[in-house]
Design a protein around this motif. Structure first.
Motif, short mmCIF file in Angstrom:
data_model
loop_
_atom_site.label_atom_id
_atom_site.label_comp_id
_atom_site.label_asym_id
_atom_site.label_seq_id
_atom_site.Cartn_x
_atom_site.Cartn_y
_atom_site.Cartn_z
N UNK B 162 0.84 -1.20 0.00
CA UNK B 162 0.00 0.00 0.00
C UNK B 162 0.88 1.25 0.00
N UNK B 163 0.28 2.42 -0.23
CA UNK B 163 1.08 3.64 -0.14
C UNK B 163 1.71 3.82 1.25
N UNK B 164 1.01 3.36 2.29
CA UNK B 164 1.48 3.58 3.65
C UNK B 164 0.79 2.55 4.54
N UNK B 165 1.18 2.54 5.82
CA UNK B 165 0.56 1.59 6.75
C UNK B 165 -0.94 1.83 6.86
N UNK B 166 -1.64 0.78 7.30
CA UNK B 166 -3.10 0.86 7.31
C UNK B 166 -3.63 0.14 8.55
N UNK B 167 -4.37 0.89 9.38
CA UNK B 167 -4.80 0.34 10.67
C UNK B 167 -6.32 0.28 10.76
N UNK B 168 -6.81 -0.86 11.20
CA UNK B 168 -8.25 -1.07 11.34
C UNK B 168 -8.55 -1.40 12.80
N UNK B 169 -9.58 -0.75 13.34
CA UNK B 169 -10.00 -1.05 14.71
C UNK B 169 -11.49 -1.33 14.72
N UNK B 170 -11.91 -2.23 15.61
CA UNK B 170 -13.31 -2.65 15.69
C UNK B 170 -13.80 -2.51 17.12
N UNK B 241 -4.04 6.45 -3.68
CA UNK B 241 -3.32 7.11 -2.59
C UNK B 241 -1.96 7.60 -3.07
N UNK B 242 -1.49 8.70 -2.49
CA UNK B 242 -0.21 9.26 -2.94
C UNK B 242 0.96 8.38 -2.52
N UNK B 248 2.39 12.24 3.03
CA UNK B 248 1.09 12.52 2.43
C UNK B 248 0.44 11.24 1.91
N UNK B 249 0.89 10.10 2.43
CA UNK B 249 0.51 8.84 1.82
C UNK B 249 -0.60 8.08 2.55
N UNK B 253 -5.14 11.53 3.75
CA UNK B 253 -4.76 12.57 2.79
C UNK B 253 -5.57 12.40 1.49
N UNK B 254 -5.77 11.16 1.08
CA UNK B 254 -6.59 10.91 -0.12
C UNK B 254 -8.03 11.38 0.12
N UNK B 255 -8.57 11.05 1.28
CA UNK B 255 -9.94 11.46 1.61
C UNK B 255 -10.04 12.99 1.57
N UNK B 256 -9.02 13.62 2.13
CA UNK B 256 -9.03 15.07 2.19
C UNK B 256 -8.92 15.69 0.80
#
Lengths: 157, 552
Positions: B162-170, B241-242, B248-249, B253-256
Motif C-alpha cells: 500500500x502507499x502507507x501503513x493501514x490500521x483497522x479497529x473494531x 493514494x499518494x 502525504x501517503x 490525505x486521499x480522503x481530504x
C-alpha cells in the motif's frame, strides 16, 4: 535476449518494449495504443502499462491484446497488483499478463495470486532460481484471480 | 479464543520458512539492505538505535497463557529478559539478534503467534476493545469480526504494498474503547432499523503528523458485506493514494484531497462493481468464529462486598484496578504495568510467567493487552480477588493507579527508537516522582496522560487528556503540551497550550495544570476532561507558564 518466466518455464522473449530496437512485435504504450485507431483487428498486440494507467481504457482493445505488461516502477509500489486483479477478474482478460520492472522472487506468490502468469525480473534475479517463489505458500485466505492456491474465503458468484 | 486450523498452521509455518530463506539471502549478500527492508518489516523487524526491534502481533490484544509463557521464554532466551507492550496491543522486543529472528518466529508459530504485518506499508494488526466479551454495554463481541479481518488482511494478495501503513479497529460497544475514530478504518457494530447488527464505517482517521478524526462513510453496512466493503476502500486507496511523499501517503490525505463526497462515490462504485468477486462473509464461517469466542463457563456466584473488612491497600486496588463484569460475581482486573521506576508497558519474563499462572488459576487462562499498555485478567471471580491481589503485589503488578495520572502511556522514545526526539521514559519517571502521593492522585480522579517522543505519535499524545510531545530544539529535548484530547467515547484531539517546556519542567508544569483543575472543578464528580471542555484551555495556559509566581 531477455529471459522471462512464463507459466513456470524460462523462455526467451520475442517482444520489443517501448523504446527498444529490434525485429520482434512491438509493445505499445497505452497512449500509443489508444491513438492507433487504424490497427488491423485480430493482430496480436502488446501494451505496456505504468502504475497510473487506467486499465478500464483497454476495454475496447482487449480482444486484440496478446500481451499486457504491467511495469512496477518500484518494488514497494503496489498499484500493479490492483491492475492485475482488475484485468483478470473484472475485465476478463485471459492472455499473457506480465509483471516487469522492480520485481523479485519475493513478490512472485502475490503477483501470481493477482493473475500474473509471466515475470520479467529486475536485473540480478535468476528466473530459474526465482521460480521457487511461486511455491512459498500452499494456502491463502482471500479469493483472488490466480489459481495458485485454493482460498479459504469464498465469493458469492 | 480462536484456535488455528490446518490452514492457519500451514500458513504461519510457510511464512517462517520464507523469512528464514530471506534472512539467509540477506546475510549471504544476495539481498541488499534496500531489498531486505520491506521483507523484514512485514515480519515485524525494525533496525533501531541499538539493535533490531521485533514487534510481535497480539491479534486484538488477546493471549492465552501458553502464548504469554512463550513471550516470556522469548524474552529470556533471545532478548534481555523483558518485553514492551505497545499502544497497539502488540509486544516489542528491543534486543533480538537478526540471525535468530527466524528461530523466534518458529517458536511463536508453535503457539499460534506471528509477527506478520506488524510493520511496513500494509494492513497492520487489527485492534479492538480490551473489554470485548465482558463489557455490559456491548451489542456484540467484536472479536469474531477481528479474527475474520485478521485472516482476510493476512498476506492479502492485492494490498500488501500500500502507499502507507493501514490500521483497522473494531468496537462492539457504543462507548468506544478502541479509539476507532483515529484509525484508517474504524468499525463500530450498530443495530439497524430491522433489529439486525451491522457496521458503521469510519474512514481516514489517524494521529501522527496530521491528526484527523475519521469520517463516516457508511452509517449502515450489513455484516455479510464487511469484507467486500473493506476491499472497495482498500482498492481505491491502493490505486489512488499518494506514493510520492511518505508524509502525504495515508488514506486520510486521499480522503481530504478528493473530498469526502467524491471519495465515498468512488468507494461505493467500486463496491457495487466488485461485490460478486469480493469475499462474502458466509453464515457458517462467522458462526464458527463466534463459537471460538463463546462465553467462558461462568459459575453462578454471589456478589459479597469484597472490600468488607479488607486492608486499605486492597480497597484502593479494588476501586482503581478492577471494573464491572457483565456476569454477576465476576470482575475485570487490570494489571498495572505503570510502576514507579519502570518504563510504561515493560514486563519481565518472570512477571509474564507468574501472571500466566495466575490467569490459569483465576481467569480461564486468558490475558488481554490494553491500548494503555496494561494487561487485563478479564474474568476473575469476586471471591478470588483477595488471593489474586495478594499474589500480584509482590510481583509489582498491583500498583493501584489505573485511570490516574501516573497510568501514562508512553512510546519507547530516545532510549530505543531511532525516530525519537525525546526520552519519553525519563519523563514518565519524572512524572511518577512528582505525583507519588496516591491520595493526591485519587483526588485528581481520571486523567489520561499520553506521551510521544516524536510527531509520529506512537504514544497517541493527541488523544490524551494531557498530551506530551517531545520536540527537538537545537539538539535539546523540549516538550509540547496539549489538553482536552480523548481516546475513548467521543474521540477528540487535544489543543496545544503554548510554547514547549524544557525537559526538567514537564512534571512541574503538569502539577500547575492539575492545580487549575482542582480549583475550577464543580465538585469531585467533575473530571479533568470535563473541566477542560467547560472552561477551555486559557486558564490552564495562563498558569502553566507561571512558574515564577508559584515558586515565589
Amino acid at each position: 535476449m531477455r529471459q522471462i518466466l512464463w507459466q513456470r518455464e524460462v523462455r526467451a522473449d520475442c517482444w520489443r518494449y517501448p523504446g527498444e530496437a529490434g525485429d520482434g512485435p512491438l509493445v505499445q504504450t497505452l497512449s500509443e495504443l489508444l491513438a492507433d485507431a487504424n490497427r488491423p483487428p485480430g493482430a496480436g498486440t502488446g501494451v505496456w502499462l505504468g502504475p497510473i494507467d487506467e486499465v478500464a481504457l483497454l476495454v475496447p482493445q482487449l480482444p486484440q491484446l496478446a500481451l499486457i505488461v504491467v511495469n512496477f516502477e518500484a518494488s514497494g509500489d503496489g498499484r500493479g497488483y490492483s491492475q492485475g486483479q482488475l484485468l483478470r477478474q473484472r475485465l476478463g482478460y485471459q492472455r499473457e499478463l506480465r509483471a516487469a520492472g522492480a520485481i523479485r522472487r519475493d513478490h512472485l506468490f502475490l503477483l501470481a495470486r493477482c493473475g500474473f502468469d509471466a515475470f520479467d525480473f529486475a536485473p540480478g534475479e535468476d528466473p530459474r532460481a526465482a521460480l521457487a517463489g511461486l511455491d512459498s505458500y500452499s494456502v491463502g485466505y482471500q479469493p483472488a484471480s490466480g489459481t495458485l492456491v485454493q482460498p479459504r474465503m469464498r465469493t458469492p458468484g | 479464543m480462536y484456535k488455528y486450523d490446518e490452514i492457519d498452521r500451514r500458513f504461519v509455518n510457510e511464512r517462517v520458512a520464507e523469512f528464514r530463506d530471506q534472512t539467509r539471502r540477506f546475510l549471504a549478500g544476495e539481498l541488499t539492505e534496500d531489498e531486505f527492508r520491506p521483507l523484514r518489516l512485514r515480519n515485524g523487524l525494525y533496525i533501531q538505535t541499538h539493535a533490531p526491534m521485533l514487534r510481535v502481533a497480539i491479534p486484538y490484544g488477546l493471549l492465552n497463557t501458553r502464548q504469554l509463557r512463550m513471550l516470556a521464554h522469548i524474552a529470556r532466551r533471545y532478548d534481555r529478559g523483558y518485553g514492551h507492550f505497545s499502544t497497539r496491543q502488540n509486544i516489542q522486543y528491543n534486543w533480538p539478534k537478526l540471525a535468530e529472528v527466524p528461530d523466534i518466529l518458529a517458536e511463536l508459530a508453535t503457539v499460534e503467534m506471528h509477527a506478520i504485518q506488524t510493520s511496513g506499508n500494509c494492513i497492520r494488526n487489527v485492534t479492538s476493545d480490551h473489554l470485548a466479551g465482558v463489557a455490559a454495554d456491548e451489542l456484540e463481541d467484536p472479536r469474531p469480526w477481528c479474527e475474520l479481518i485478521r485472516q482476510w488482511s493476512t498476506l492479502h494478495p492485492e494490498f500488501n504494498y500500500l502507499p502507507r501503513k493501514f490500521k483497522i479497529a473494531v468496537t462492539g460497544a457504543p462507548n468506544d474503547r478502541a479509539a476507532t475514530a483515529v484509525h484508517d478504518i474504524g468499525l463500530q457494530l450498530v443495530r439497524g432499523a430491522d433489529g439486525g447488527l451491522g457496521f458503521e464505517v469510519l474512514v481516514g482517521g489517524g494521529l501522527g503528523r496530521m491528526p484527523i478524526i475519521g469520517k463516516r462513510i457508511r452509517a449502515w453496512l450489513p455484516q455479510q458485506e464487511l469484507l467486500a466493503y473493506l476491499e472497495a476502500i482498500l482498492r481505491v486507496y491502493n490505486r489512488y493514494g499518494r506514493r510520492d511523499n511518505i508524509h502525504r501517503a495515508r488514506i486520510k490525505v486521499l480522503v481530504k484531497s478528493l473530498g469526502m463526497e467524491e471519495f465515498t462515490r468512488q468507494v461505493e462504485a467500486e463496491y457495487a462493481a466488485n461485490r460478486a468477486l469480493a469475499p462474502r462473509v458466509g453464515a457458517a464461517a462467522i458462526a464458527r468464529l463466534r463459537a471460538s469466542f463463546a462465553p467462558h463457563p461462568y459459575q453462578q456466584l454471589d456478589e459479597p462486598d469484597p472490600t468488607a473488612g479488607a486492608a486499605a491497600s486492597f480497597i484502593a486496588w479494588y476501586r482503581h484496578n478492577t471494573r464491572a463484569h457483565k456476569v454477576r460475581g465476576y470482575r475485570v482486573v487490570f494489571v498495572s504495568l505503570k510502576r514507579h521506576g519502570e518504563a510504561p508497558g515493560d514486563m519481565t519474563a518472570a512477571q509474564m510467567d507468574a501472571l500466566a499462572t495466575l490467569a490459569d488459576l483465576h481467569s480461564f487462562g486468558e490475558v488481554r493487552v490494553t491500548h494503555d499498555q496494561n494487561l487485563v485478567l478479564a474474568d476473575v471471580a469476586q471471591r478470588d480477588l483477595r488471593a489474586l491481589h495478594a499474589a500480584l503485589v509482590p510481583l509489582g503488578l498491583a500498583t493501584p493507579n489505573i485511570g490516574t495520572l501516573t497510568d501514562m502511556i508512553c512510546c519507547p522514545g530516545l532510549d530505543f527508537c531511532s525516530l525519537a526526539n525525546a526520552g519519553s521514559i525519563g519523563i514518565a519517571k519524572q512524572i511518577h516522582a512528582q505525583f507519588d502521593d496516591l491520595d493526591y492522585l485519587y483526588d485528581l480522579g481520571e486523567i489520561q496522560v499520553k506521551m510521544s517522543g516524536c510527531m509520529n505519535a506512537c504514544g497517541h499524545h493527541h488523544v490524551g487528556h494531557i498530551g506530551i510531545l517531545g520536540v527537538d530544539k537545537h539538539g535539546e529535548e523540549w516538550y509540547q503540551i496539549t489538553l482536552g484530547g480523548s481516546a475513548t467515547g467521543e474521540v477528540a484531539l487535544g489543543e496545544v497550550i503554548g510554547p514547549s517546556v524544557p525537559k526538567l519542567d514537564v512534571a512541574a508544569t503538569l502539577e500547575r495544570i492539575v492545580g487549575v483543575y482542582l480549583e475550577q472543578r464543580d465538585g469531585e464528580a467533575e473530571t479533568f476532561l470535563q473541566v477542560v471542555r467547560r472552561i477551555g484551555i486559557a486558564p490552564f495556559k495562563e498558569r502553566a507558564y507561571a512558574a515564577d509566581t508559584v515558586a515565589a
